[in-house]
Write a protein that holds these residues in place. Structure first.
Motif, short mmCIF file in Angstrom:
data_model
loop_
_atom_site.label_atom_id
_atom_site.label_comp_id
_atom_site.label_asym_id
_atom_site.label_seq_id
_atom_site.Cartn_x
_atom_site.Cartn_y
_atom_site.Cartn_z
N SER A 116 0.80 -1.23 0.00
CA SER A 116 0.00 0.00 0.00
C SER A 116 0.84 1.28 0.00
N PRO A 117 2.02 1.32 0.63
CA PRO A 117 2.79 2.58 0.57
C PRO A 117 3.06 3.02 -0.87
N CYS A 118 3.36 2.07 -1.75
CA CYS A 118 3.62 2.40 -3.14
C CYS A 118 2.31 2.54 -3.92
N ARG A 119 1.42 1.58 -3.76
CA ARG A 119 0.17 1.59 -4.53
C ARG A 119 -0.65 2.85 -4.26
N ILE A 120 -0.80 3.18 -2.98
CA ILE A 120 -1.60 4.35 -2.61
C ILE A 120 -0.76 5.63 -2.65
N GLY A 121 0.48 5.52 -2.21
CA GLY A 121 1.34 6.70 -2.12
C GLY A 121 1.58 7.36 -3.46
N THR A 122 1.88 6.56 -4.50
CA THR A 122 2.15 7.15 -5.82
C THR A 122 0.90 7.86 -6.35
N ARG A 123 -0.27 7.27 -6.12
CA ARG A 123 -1.52 7.88 -6.61
C ARG A 123 -1.82 9.18 -5.86
N GLN A 124 -1.60 9.16 -4.55
CA GLN A 124 -1.86 10.36 -3.76
C GLN A 124 -0.90 11.49 -4.14
N MET A 125 0.38 11.15 -4.31
CA MET A 125 1.35 12.18 -4.69
C MET A 125 1.03 12.73 -6.08
N HIS A 126 0.64 11.86 -7.00
CA HIS A 126 0.28 12.33 -8.34
C HIS A 126 -0.94 13.24 -8.29
N MET A 127 -1.92 12.89 -7.47
CA MET A 127 -3.13 13.70 -7.36
C MET A 127 -2.81 15.09 -6.82
#
Length: 263
Positions: A116-127
């Motif tokens: 989840s750190p990568c799966r969710i983190g990359t999406r949140q940072m991109h958003m």
């Protein structure tokens, strides 16, 4: 090479550089030698802004560190990495928010989704980066990017998630004011973030030739409503309908009198 890294290294030198291509240099060669001697310097006499090494997982290195002898350890200490050997040179017309968003979008697509750190983190940072690039960000978003990036570095299972925040974190550290300009002033100083741009015609220099009108794919350029003709001109100047403008830049490229600019 150096004590830490023996031999030579091949870099893929590209970006705003006169001589692009594959270059092989001894470890310990400085970035300044690679970019300004082998690469021939920045295109069109523009000012050097930074160089991205290590691909989407690397960081951006600024002019302050151009004279550092490059090897595996040196790049890591500068907040970047050797990675695949990519070396993308940026000039004053590149926006660090736009660059960070581009690399984060790549990492979103490449994430396997297992942790989840990568799966969710990359999406949140991109958003968040997307919000900032559109002038919709807040000052809290900068801290959020730093917090999420730090968590991803510490908790992601593989090197993709651990290194994905590097471009964003390195640009926040070295170009923080550029992020602030996007948030507080709703301005992209490099003129890359389309949502923060307006293309305008200078009525004093426009001769009314309508060449830009012919090249505009959105039919956003029209003769001024009053049909006003400026002193010394034979034809009325044109204006850009901001509601129709798609900010493609075709008008700037077609204008021979440099009457159209980004604001």
């Amino acid at each position: 090479g150096t004590n830490d890294s023996k031999g030579t290294k091949v870099f893929a030198l590209t970006g705003k550089i006169e001589n692009s291509g594959l270059v092989e240099v001894p470890m310990g060669t400085t970035l300044r030698d690679i970019i300004f001697e082998i690469g021939g310097g920045i295109k069109n006499g523009k000012k050097f802004k930074g160089v991205q090494t290590g691909g989407p997982s690397g960081g951006i290195i600024t002019e302050d560190n151009l004279d550092t002898p490059i090897d595996f350890g040196a790049l890591i200490r500068l907040g970047s990495m050797m990675g695949s050997g990519g070396m993308i040179v940026m000039d004053e017309d590149d926006c660090v928010v736009d660059v960070s968003k581009f690399y984060m979008e790549f990492c979103v697509d490449e994430s396997c989704g297992k942790c989840s750190p990568c799966r969710i983190g990359t999406r949140q940072m991109h958003m968040i980066l997307d919000k900032i690039s559109k002038g919709q960000g807040t000052m809290d978003d900068i801290q959020k990017l730093e917090d999420i990036g730090s968590a991803m570095r510490s908790c992601s299972l593989c090197a993709l998630g651990q290194s994905a925040p590097n471009p964003t974190l390195s640009t926040i550290r070295k170009f923080r004011q550029e992020y602030i300009d996007h948030i507080q002033n709703k301005k992209c100083v490099a003129g890359k973030c389309k949502d923060l741009l307006s293309f305008v015609v200078d009525p004093e220099t426009c001769i009314g030739c309508k060449l830009c009108l012919k090249h505009c794919p959105a039919n956003a350029i029209v003769v001024n409503e009053a049909g006003e003709v400026k002193p010394g001109k034979k034809l009325p100047y044109v204006v850009i309908d901001q509601s129709k403008c798609i900010k493609c830049g075709a008008c700037i490229d077609s204008c021979k009198f440099k009457s159209i600019s980004k604001k």
